[in-house]
Design a protein around this motif. Sequence first.
Motif, PDB file in Angstrom:
ATOM      1  N   GLN A   9     139.949  81.630  70.844  1.00  0.00           N
ATOM      2  CA  GLN A   9     138.867  80.761  71.319  1.00  0.00           C
ATOM      3  C   GLN A   9     139.269  79.313  71.124  1.00  0.00           C
ATOM      4  O   GLN A   9     139.926  78.969  70.141  1.00  0.00           O
ATOM      5  CB  GLN A   9     137.581  80.997  70.523  1.00  0.00           C
ATOM      6  N   LYS A  10     138.845  78.477  72.026  1.00  0.00           N
ATOM      7  CA  LYS A  10     139.057  77.034  71.869  1.00  0.00           C
ATOM      8  C   LYS A  10     138.112  76.563  70.772  1.00  0.00           C
ATOM      9  O   LYS A  10     136.923  76.879  70.787  1.00  0.00           O
ATOM     10  CB  LYS A  10     138.732  76.327  73.197  1.00  0.00           C
ATOM     11  N   SER A  11     138.648  75.875  69.795  1.00  0.00           N
ATOM     12  CA  SER A  11     137.829  75.372  68.695  1.00  0.00           C
ATOM     13  C   SER A  11     138.468  74.103  68.142  1.00  0.00           C
ATOM     14  O   SER A  11     139.632  73.803  68.427  1.00  0.00           O
ATOM     15  CB  SER A  11     137.716  76.418  67.573  1.00  0.00           C
ATOM     16  N   GLN A  13     139.301  73.711  65.110  1.00  0.00           N
ATOM     17  CA  GLN A  13     140.357  74.151  64.202  1.00  0.00           C
ATOM     18  C   GLN A  13     141.632  74.532  64.958  1.00  0.00           C
ATOM     19  O   GLN A  13     142.736  74.180  64.541  1.00  0.00           O
ATOM     20  CB  GLN A  13     139.877  75.339  63.358  1.00  0.00           C
ATOM     21  N   ARG A  58     140.636  81.777  63.630  1.00  0.00           N
ATOM     22  CA  ARG A  58     139.735  81.054  62.732  1.00  0.00           C
ATOM     23  C   ARG A  58     138.979  82.007  61.809  1.00  0.00           C
ATOM     24  O   ARG A  58     138.672  81.666  60.673  1.00  0.00           O
ATOM     25  CB  ARG A  58     138.754  80.262  63.595  1.00  0.00           C
ATOM     26  N   GLU A  62     137.786  86.294  65.838  1.00  0.00           N
ATOM     27  CA  GLU A  62     138.930  85.831  66.627  1.00  0.00           C
ATOM     28  C   GLU A  62     140.169  86.696  66.369  1.00  0.00           C
ATOM     29  O   GLU A  62     140.931  86.977  67.291  1.00  0.00           O
ATOM     30  CB  GLU A  62     139.229  84.365  66.321  1.00  0.00           C
ATOM     31  N   GLN A  83     142.995  80.296  59.679  1.00  0.00           N
ATOM     32  CA  GLN A  83     142.302  79.111  59.175  1.00  0.00           C
ATOM     33  C   GLN A  83     142.232  79.145  57.653  1.00  0.00           C
ATOM     34  O   GLN A  83     142.510  78.157  56.999  1.00  0.00           O
ATOM     35  CB  GLN A  83     140.897  79.008  59.779  1.00  0.00           C
TER      36      GLN A  83
END
Length: 123
Positions: A9-11, A13, A58, A62, A83
């Motif tokens: 996912q785009k985040s 972090q 993360r 995910e 993460q």
Amino acid sequence: MNIFFYAAQKSIQASAAFAWLCSLEPPLHIQELSSGLGFSSHESLQLRSGDLIILFARDKKELEALTCLAGECRNFKIFFILQEYDQELLKVGQLLNPRYYTFASQNYIHAEETIRKIIEINK
């Protein structure tokens, strides 16, 4: 060997991890694959057997999305960035057969030298 970065996912972090990788000197020339599309994006057409893919997760959700790609990851060298350090996530991540793990929360311990060694060995 080409080097790719992929996050489920785009985040913030994932973007920070990619920015850190891009800041290394000399540059590693890492290509970012579109988040959330697995290896079916236009950029993914450049993937070749033996390439290095840096995966970012993360959290557990995910990581589970990434493990769904295990069959597609078999022909690549996998480097994992999580993460946070979490023993449970490490166990789940073994499904992808990574060469190495590092953690964003621990400032990517040994990540740069390990990535450079993988590249050097595979020249």
